[in-house]
Design a protein around this motif. Structure first.
Motif, PDB file in Angstrom:
ATOM      1  N   SER A  76     -37.106  10.830 -26.522  1.00 38.80           N
ATOM      2  CA  SER A  76     -36.068  11.963 -26.946  1.00 38.80           C
ATOM      3  C   SER A  76     -34.702  11.115 -26.090  1.00 38.80           C
ATOM      4  O   SER A  76     -34.744  10.373 -25.098  1.00 38.80           O
ATOM      5  CB  SER A  76     -36.133  13.093 -26.273  1.00 38.80           C
ATOM      6  OG  SER A  76     -36.132  13.237 -24.635  1.00 38.80           O
ATOM      7  N   GLU A  78     -29.949  11.795 -25.013  1.00 48.17           N
ATOM      8  CA  GLU A  78     -29.154  12.527 -24.991  1.00 48.17           C
ATOM      9  C   GLU A  78     -27.967  11.706 -25.786  1.00 48.17           C
ATOM     10  O   GLU A  78     -27.615  10.525 -25.568  1.00 48.17           O
ATOM     11  CB  GLU A  78     -28.635  12.862 -23.937  1.00 48.17           C
ATOM     12  CG  GLU A  78     -29.395  13.772 -22.932  1.00 48.17           C
ATOM     13  CD  GLU A  78     -28.729  14.424 -21.556  1.00 48.17           C
ATOM     14  OE1 GLU A  78     -27.835  13.940 -20.890  1.00 48.17           O
ATOM     15  OE2 GLU A  78     -29.065  15.526 -21.255  1.00 48.17           O
ATOM     16  N   LYS A  80     -23.878  11.870 -28.167  1.00 46.15           N
ATOM     17  CA  LYS A  80     -22.776  12.682 -28.740  1.00 46.15           C
ATOM     18  C   LYS A  80     -22.475  11.798 -30.016  1.00 46.15           C
ATOM     19  O   LYS A  80     -23.009  10.779 -30.590  1.00 46.15           O
ATOM     20  CB  LYS A  80     -21.574  12.529 -27.628  1.00 46.15           C
ATOM     21  CG  LYS A  80     -21.435  11.059 -27.170  1.00 46.15           C
ATOM     22  CD  LYS A  80     -19.956  11.114 -26.364  1.00 46.15           C
ATOM     23  CE  LYS A  80     -19.388   9.836 -25.870  1.00 46.15           C
ATOM     24  NZ  LYS A  80     -18.515   9.848 -24.786  1.00 46.15           N
ATOM     25  N   THR A 101     -20.515  18.585 -24.558  1.00 44.40           N
ATOM     26  CA  THR A 101     -21.924  18.636 -24.186  1.00 44.40           C
ATOM     27  C   THR A 101     -23.056  17.846 -24.713  1.00 44.40           C
ATOM     28  O   THR A 101     -22.854  17.737 -26.049  1.00 44.40           O
ATOM     29  CB  THR A 101     -22.094  20.242 -24.206  1.00 44.40           C
ATOM     30  OG1 THR A 101     -21.337  21.039 -23.627  1.00 44.40           O
ATOM     31  CG2 THR A 101     -23.450  20.478 -23.566  1.00 44.40           C
ATOM     32  N   PRO A 102     -23.594  17.182 -24.109  1.00 45.40           N
ATOM     33  CA  PRO A 102     -24.404  16.107 -24.895  1.00 45.40           C
ATOM     34  C   PRO A 102     -25.367  16.950 -25.911  1.00 45.40           C
ATOM     35  O   PRO A 102     -25.907  18.071 -25.401  1.00 45.40           O
ATOM     36  CB  PRO A 102     -25.062  15.636 -23.724  1.00 45.40           C
ATOM     37  CG  PRO A 102     -25.145  16.242 -22.357  1.00 45.40           C
ATOM     38  CD  PRO A 102     -23.623  17.042 -22.568  1.00 45.40           C
ATOM     39  N   THR A 103     -25.777  16.341 -26.732  1.00 49.28           N
ATOM     40  CA  THR A 103     -26.889  16.954 -27.581  1.00 49.28           C
ATOM     41  C   THR A 103     -27.986  16.084 -27.377  1.00 49.28           C
ATOM     42  O   THR A 103     -28.182  14.847 -27.472  1.00 49.28           O
ATOM     43  CB  THR A 103     -26.341  16.695 -29.207  1.00 49.28           C
ATOM     44  OG1 THR A 103     -25.155  17.621 -29.133  1.00 49.28           O
ATOM     45  CG2 THR A 103     -27.490  17.272 -29.915  1.00 49.28           C
ATOM     46  N   THR A 104     -29.298  16.693 -27.508  1.00 47.52           N
ATOM     47  CA  THR A 104     -30.398  15.876 -27.096  1.00 47.52           C
ATOM     48  C   THR A 104     -31.299  15.837 -28.560  1.00 47.52           C
ATOM     49  O   THR A 104     -31.599  16.954 -29.208  1.00 47.52           O
ATOM     50  CB  THR A 104     -31.510  16.758 -26.349  1.00 47.52           C
ATOM     51  OG1 THR A 104     -30.859  16.657 -24.822  1.00 47.52           O
ATOM     52  CG2 THR A 104     -32.892  15.889 -25.937  1.00 47.52           C
ATOM     53  N   TYR A 157     -25.021   8.890 -25.012  1.00 50.18           N
ATOM     54  CA  TYR A 157     -24.182   9.467 -24.118  1.00 50.18           C
ATOM     55  C   TYR A 157     -24.079   8.656 -22.853  1.00 50.18           C
ATOM     56  O   TYR A 157     -22.934   8.609 -22.304  1.00 50.18           O
ATOM     57  CB  TYR A 157     -24.954  11.093 -23.801  1.00 50.18           C
ATOM     58  CG  TYR A 157     -23.643  12.079 -23.355  1.00 50.18           C
ATOM     59  CD1 TYR A 157     -23.115  12.911 -24.052  1.00 50.18           C
ATOM     60  CD2 TYR A 157     -23.437  12.022 -21.758  1.00 50.18           C
ATOM     61  CE1 TYR A 157     -21.852  13.553 -23.542  1.00 50.18           C
ATOM     62  CE2 TYR A 157     -22.439  12.885 -21.373  1.00 50.18           C
ATOM     63  CZ  TYR A 157     -21.812  13.808 -22.505  1.00 50.18           C
ATOM     64  OH  TYR A 157     -20.834  14.385 -21.595  1.00 50.18           O
TER      65      TYR A 157
END
Length: 228
Positions: A76, A78, A80, A101-104, A157
């Motif tokens: 996984s 993080e 953007k 906000t970061p997306t995982t 990110y």
């Protein structure tokens, strides 16, 4: 033999042959497709409006983005995103100074970005505008008609580097004129019958896109006018 061949070549011929071989070798450049750890795809659902707000409305999925982390080592990460809308002499792109906000994203899973997330990225205050006055664009939210590309890139990110291909969707943005009413005309009186059978008809007007007649939907509203 090759030696006999070169002995029979004149000095000028040998020189020309060497030049030709040099040109061939210089022109040969091996090409390798760059492989990114993340695959990004973007699609836009018709009809294609010139108003940016039609692509940021959260009640319908107009812009669809699919992300796949295909690196077998990373489970996984993080990220953007960088969205770009470019065409008709203008360019809108995600402001690099804006920190969402970061997306995982998870390895091996095809993920679809939510419309809420995409709408946040396409808000005018989160975009840098080129080729158009920012104040005017913010007031109207209207793009010039023409051919556009919607693009998306995935950015790690933490390191702030691009880790995906550029997903692209090419489309033609048009502002279609309202249809022309054929029957009944405004103010025209019609005969009352029982039962009442009345066909309302119209034809498209000013359709600049060849596919607009196939993708345009009409909303018909019938209201009662109170007798004075």
């Amino acid at each position: 033999s090759s030696m006999a061949f070169f002995k029979h070549l004149s000095r000028r011929g040998l020189k020309s042959l060497l030049i030709l071989l040099s040109i061939i070798l210089l022109g040969f450049k091996p090409s390798f497709a760059q492989i990114f750890p993340v695959q990004a795809n973007i699609n836009v659902a018709p009809p294609y409006s010139v108003y940016l707000s039609h692509y940021t409305a959260t009640d319908q999925q107009k812009v669809m983005v699919n992300i796949l982390l295909r690196d077998p080592v990373i489970t996984s990460i993080e990220v953007k995103f960088r969205f770009t809308i470019e065409g008709a002499g203008i360019k809108l792109t995600t402001n690099p100074s804006w920190n969402p906000t970061p997306t995982t994203i998870t390895g091996g899973m095809l993920e679809t970005l939510s419309q809420e997330l995409i709408a946040d990225y396409l808000k005018p205050q989160h975009l840098i505008t080129e080729g158009v006055n920012p104040g005017e664009f913010y007031r109207s939210g209207k793009l010039p008609e023409g051919f556009y590309q919607f693009k998306v890139e995935v950015i790690e990110y933490r390191r702030n580097i691009v880790i995906s291909n550029t997903g692209r969707a090419a489309l033609w943005l048009t502002l279609n004129e309202p249809p022309r009413i054929v029957f009944p005309l405004a103010g025209q009186k019609v005969m009352a019958t029982n039962p009442q059978m009345l066909n309302f008809t119209w034809i498209p007007s000013g359709a600049s896109s060849p596919l607009s007649s196939l993708t345009t939907q009409y909303e018909f509203t019938l209201v009662e006018m109170v007798d004075e």
